[in-house]
Design a protein around this motif. Structure first.
Motif, PDB file in Angstrom:
ATOM      1  N   UNK A  27      27.126  -4.484   2.017  1.00 20.92           N
ATOM      2  CA  UNK A  27      27.578  -3.601   3.092  1.00 20.92           C
ATOM      3  C   UNK A  27      27.789  -2.221   2.494  1.00 20.92           C
ATOM      4  N   UNK A  28      27.932  -1.246   3.346  1.00 21.74           N
ATOM      5  CA  UNK A  28      28.179   0.101   2.860  1.00 21.74           C
ATOM      6  C   UNK A  28      29.682   0.345   2.704  1.00 21.74           C
ATOM      7  N   UNK A  29      30.031   1.103   1.692  1.00 24.21           N
ATOM      8  CA  UNK A  29      31.432   1.452   1.450  1.00 24.21           C
ATOM      9  C   UNK A  29      31.649   2.949   1.562  1.00 24.21           C
ATOM     10  N   UNK A  30      30.755   3.623   2.260  1.00 19.40           N
ATOM     11  CA  UNK A  30      30.842   5.079   2.354  1.00 19.40           C
ATOM     12  C   UNK A  30      32.128   5.559   3.021  1.00 19.40           C
ATOM     13  N   UNK A  31      32.717   4.735   3.847  1.00 19.64           N
ATOM     14  CA  UNK A  31      33.976   5.114   4.517  1.00 19.64           C
ATOM     15  C   UNK A  31      35.196   4.451   3.884  1.00 19.64           C
ATOM     16  N   UNK A  32      35.013   3.786   2.780  1.00 22.73           N
ATOM     17  CA  UNK A  32      36.100   3.068   2.124  1.00 22.73           C
ATOM     18  C   UNK A  32      36.628   3.847   0.929  1.00 22.73           C
ATOM     19  N   UNK A  33      37.870   3.573   0.583  1.00 26.11           N
ATOM     20  CA  UNK A  33      38.419   4.087  -0.665  1.00 26.11           C
ATOM     21  C   UNK A  33      37.912   3.214  -1.803  1.00 26.11           C
ATOM     22  N   UNK A  45      47.456  -5.642 -14.222  1.00 23.98           N
ATOM     23  CA  UNK A  45      46.373  -4.736 -13.840  1.00 23.98           C
ATOM     24  C   UNK A  45      46.992  -3.418 -13.374  1.00 23.98           C
ATOM     25  N   UNK A  46      46.471  -2.308 -13.886  1.00 24.40           N
ATOM     26  CA  UNK A  46      47.036  -1.021 -13.548  1.00 24.40           C
ATOM     27  C   UNK A  46      45.988  -0.090 -12.946  1.00 24.40           C
ATOM     28  N   UNK A  47      46.469   0.764 -12.086  1.00 26.71           N
ATOM     29  CA  UNK A  47      45.645   1.730 -11.385  1.00 26.71           C
ATOM     30  C   UNK A  47      45.160   2.813 -12.344  1.00 26.71           C
ATOM     31  N   UNK A  48      43.874   3.161 -12.230  1.00 22.11           N
ATOM     32  CA  UNK A  48      43.306   4.249 -13.023  1.00 22.11           C
ATOM     33  C   UNK A  48      43.057   5.471 -12.137  1.00 22.11           C
ATOM     34  N   UNK A  49      42.375   5.259 -11.029  1.00 17.57           N
ATOM     35  CA  UNK A  49      42.090   6.354 -10.119  1.00 17.57           C
ATOM     36  C   UNK A  49      41.332   5.874  -8.911  1.00 17.57           C
ATOM     37  N   UNK A  50      41.217   6.747  -7.909  1.00 19.10           N
ATOM     38  CA  UNK A  50      40.539   6.373  -6.673  1.00 19.10           C
ATOM     39  C   UNK A  50      39.868   7.585  -6.053  1.00 19.10           C
ATOM     40  N   UNK A  51      38.901   7.296  -5.203  1.00 16.84           N
ATOM     41  CA  UNK A  51      38.230   8.358  -4.463  1.00 16.84           C
ATOM     42  C   UNK A  51      38.098   7.948  -3.008  1.00 16.84           C
ATOM     43  N   UNK A  52      38.389   8.887  -2.137  1.00 22.07           N
ATOM     44  CA  UNK A  52      38.316   8.634  -0.697  1.00 22.07           C
ATOM     45  C   UNK A  52      36.895   8.877  -0.220  1.00 22.07           C
ATOM     46  N   UNK A  71      31.368   9.528  -6.613  1.00 19.99           N
ATOM     47  CA  UNK A  71      30.684   8.518  -5.823  1.00 19.99           C
ATOM     48  C   UNK A  71      29.377   9.066  -5.267  1.00 19.99           C
ATOM     49  N   UNK A  72      28.428   8.169  -5.123  1.00 16.07           N
ATOM     50  CA  UNK A  72      27.152   8.500  -4.507  1.00 16.07           C
ATOM     51  C   UNK A  72      26.993   7.538  -3.340  1.00 16.07           C
ATOM     52  N   UNK A  73      27.336   8.000  -2.162  1.00 14.28           N
ATOM     53  CA  UNK A  73      27.304   7.114  -0.996  1.00 14.28           C
ATOM     54  C   UNK A  73      25.894   6.654  -0.658  1.00 14.28           C
ATOM     55  N   UNK A  74      24.914   7.470  -0.969  1.00 14.28           N
ATOM     56  CA  UNK A  74      23.528   7.079  -0.694  1.00 14.28           C
ATOM     57  C   UNK A  74      23.128   5.866  -1.534  1.00 14.28           C
TER      58      UNK A  74
END
Length: 124
Positions: A27-33, A45-52, A71-74
């Motif tokens: 599935x596509x995750x283009x709209x997911x964090x 487990x620890x958080x490193x980083x995220x992108x919206x 991220x590369x949504x394509x």
């Protein structure tokens, strides 16, 4: 079947760089964090980083200025560029996706999908 597959891990000396990739399928995750976490032996487990979905990014203080998420949504792929690596960065790195997670979500509970992890080892 939804899958997240990490790659790019390995061994590097302190001060070196690695680039991790996380390829999503099913599935596509283009709209997911999309996020990166890590887990060292004997630790949680620890958080490193995220992108919206917009491309905005948020980092843990321990990696800010050294790590960059993109991220590369394509391609349905997210990346983690790690520079100036330190021995304390040694861990298994996991990619995660959350449909309802905010780009500042640092809790593992905010994410619905997880990769299998890739080992990063930094020697002094």
């Amino acid at each position: 079947q939804v899958q997240l597959v990490e790659s790019g891990g390995g061994s590097v000396q302190a001060g070196g760089s690695l680039r991790l990739s996380c390829a999503a399928s099913g599935r596509t995750f283009s709209r997911s964090t999309m996020a990166w976490f890590r887990q060292a032996p004997g630790k949680e487990r620890e958080f490193v980083g995220a992108t919206w979905s917009s491309g905005s990014t948020y980092y843990a203080s321990s990696v800010k200025g050294r790590f960059t998420i993109s991220r590369d949504n394509a391609k349905n792929t997210v990346y983690l560029q790690m520079n100036n690596l330190k021995p304390e960065d040694t861990a298994v790195y996991y990619c995660a996706a959350g449909d309802s997670a905010l780009w500042t979500s640092s809790s593992v509970r905010a994410y619905d999908y997880w990769g299998q992890g890739t080992q990063v080892t930094v020697s002094s």
